[in-house]
Scaffold this active site. Structure first.
Site, short mmCIF file in Angstrom:
data_model
loop_
_atom_site.label_atom_id
_atom_site.label_comp_id
_atom_site.label_asym_id
_atom_site.label_seq_id
_atom_site.Cartn_x
_atom_site.Cartn_y
_atom_site.Cartn_z
N HIS A 70 0.72 -1.00 -0.08
CA HIS A 70 0.05 -0.06 0.10
C HIS A 70 0.75 1.49 -0.20
CE1 HIS A 70 0.20 1.41 4.42
NE2 HIS A 70 0.51 -0.21 4.61
N ASP A 187 6.35 2.31 6.06
CA ASP A 187 5.24 1.32 6.03
C ASP A 187 3.96 2.32 5.10
OD1 ASP A 187 2.74 0.09 6.65
OD2 ASP A 187 2.54 1.11 8.60
N GLU A 221 -5.38 1.30 2.72
CA GLU A 221 -4.62 0.01 3.76
C GLU A 221 -4.68 0.59 5.19
OE1 GLU A 221 -2.50 -2.39 6.32
OE2 GLU A 221 -2.07 -0.41 6.02
N GLU A 222 -4.43 1.86 5.46
CA GLU A 222 -4.20 2.48 6.83
C GLU A 222 -5.67 2.71 7.24
OE1 GLU A 222 -1.63 2.46 8.32
OE2 GLU A 222 0.08 2.53 7.13
N ASP A 242 3.74 -6.05 3.63
CA ASP A 242 3.77 -5.04 4.36
C ASP A 242 4.95 -4.97 5.36
OD1 ASP A 242 2.82 -2.64 5.81
OD2 ASP A 242 0.46 -3.50 5.55
N HIS A 322 4.67 3.37 12.74
CA HIS A 322 3.79 4.42 12.77
C HIS A 322 4.14 5.53 13.64
CE1 HIS A 322 -0.30 2.42 11.58
NE2 HIS A 322 1.05 2.22 10.70
#
Length: 349
Positions: A70, A187, A221-222, A242, A322
């Site tokens: 993603h 990410d 995706e998030e 991922d 994150h």
């Protein structure tokens, strides 16, 4: 021949993380990927959600594979224009306010204008606020200080800024001499870069894949639903590429490829996981098996949507997920090598 494009992957990754793409505002980065695929003459199309699907034909067109990574990232939206001329924000994706304190950011208006700012606590100055260190980092206390001469909400609106404008965070990307890349949004742009280099390698080396293979560059995706559609009825295996998350009790590191055995959605397909391990061991690929208790992927979203597929999840190990992330070229290389051999493997179901 194997995956030997780590340097090129790092440079591509540096370009990708430098393009703002919070979930919901990914058109610019999708255009970048489209241009990459057009240059290497790979068939691709957009889906209605704004994601991108590239397809490489295989010897067997009755059974398909799909791999996904993603390109959307964490970000924010303008929640409120305060009377002081500062902006209150609402988060996009699963992260904490403290991870963006002091971060430079960009606000993009609906007309395409872009302004810069800094995300700060309202009570930042220790010379004024006694509780500067103790106040909670939350939506009430954190705000954007615009790099414009504004003193009230009216002056901010005169710039074209309004509620709902997207906020993206400065990636601060850096490649070190010791082989690390540190940046926001590894990410999952690290995996996007790996997949794009793999597609290019297969195309240039004229490698015949055993099965028609689709590559979904998803863009939601998030927020939970990037990869849950546009899966062909012929698709047997669906592999999400991922990040591997690091922390106490985790085996994932920054130097190997992480093979996820279970996340918050439950176990990944056991037979596919075992085959990925066999491929790694047979081809001298450094890997770690791991469980992520607070994690979901495009593959788990596809399963929840009712698709009858075999699903798996692998990816490079990413430190401080994150937040301000980091990985090493060894992890990129091991992930690419495993994927290279996986693409050419037989499914045997």
């Amino acid at each position: 021949m194997t995956f030997n494009r780590t340097e090129e992957t790092f440079q591509l990754l540096k370009e990708l993380v430098s393009i703002p793409s919070p979930s919901g505002n990914t058109n610019e980065v999708i255009r970048f990927v489209e241009d990459f695929l057009t240059k290497i003459e790979v068939e691709h199309k957009r889906n209605r959600k704004g994601g991108l699907i590239a397809t490489l034909p295989g010897k067997d067109n009755s059974q398909h594979r799909m791999l996904t990574a993603h390109v959307d990232t964490l970000g924010a939206m303008v929640k409120e224009i305060k009377s002081s001329g500062r902006l209150r924000i609402d988060l996009i994706g699963g992260f904490k306010y403290n991870s963006i304190e002091g971060e430079y950011c960009q606000i993009e208006t609906s007309s395409g204008k872009k302004y810069t700012g800094t995300i700060l606590m309202h009570q930042t100055s220790v010379h004024v606020y006694k509780d500067a260190g103790k106040a909670e980092r939350n939506q009430v206390n954190m705000e954007i200080r615009l790099d414009e001469r504004v003193h009230n909400a009216e002056e901010v609106r005169a710039l074209g800024i309004e509620v709902g404008d997207f906020v993206s965070f400065d990636p601060r990307v850096e490649i070190t001499q010791s082989g690390f890349i540190k940046s926001r949004h590894l990410d999952d742009k690290a995996s996007v870069a790996i997949l794009l280099q793999l597609i290019k390698l297969v195309k240039e080396e004229k490698i015949e894949l055993p099965y028609t293979t689709h590559f979904l560059i998803s863009n939601n995706e998030e927020i939970g639903y990037g990869g849950n559609s546009n899966i062909t009825p012929e698709t047997v295996e669906y592999l999400a590429v991922d990040m591997g998350a690091m922390g106490d009790g985790q085996s994932t590191d920054e130097y190997t490829v992480s093979i996820c055995v279970k996340d918050a959605s439950g176990p990944y397909n056991y037979e596919l996981r075992k085959r990925l391990v066999r491929l790694a061991e047979a081809n001298n690929v450094g890997y770690k098996l791991d469980i992520y208790p607070y994690y979901g992927s495009d593959a788990s979203a596809a399963i929840r949507s009712g698709h009858d597929i075999v699903h798996g999840l692998i990816g490079p190990g990413i430190d401080s997920s994150h937040a301000f992330e980091r990985t090493h070229q060894s992890s990129i290389e091991n992930t690419g090598k495993l994927l290279y051999h996986y693409l050419q493997s037989e499914m045997n179901y």
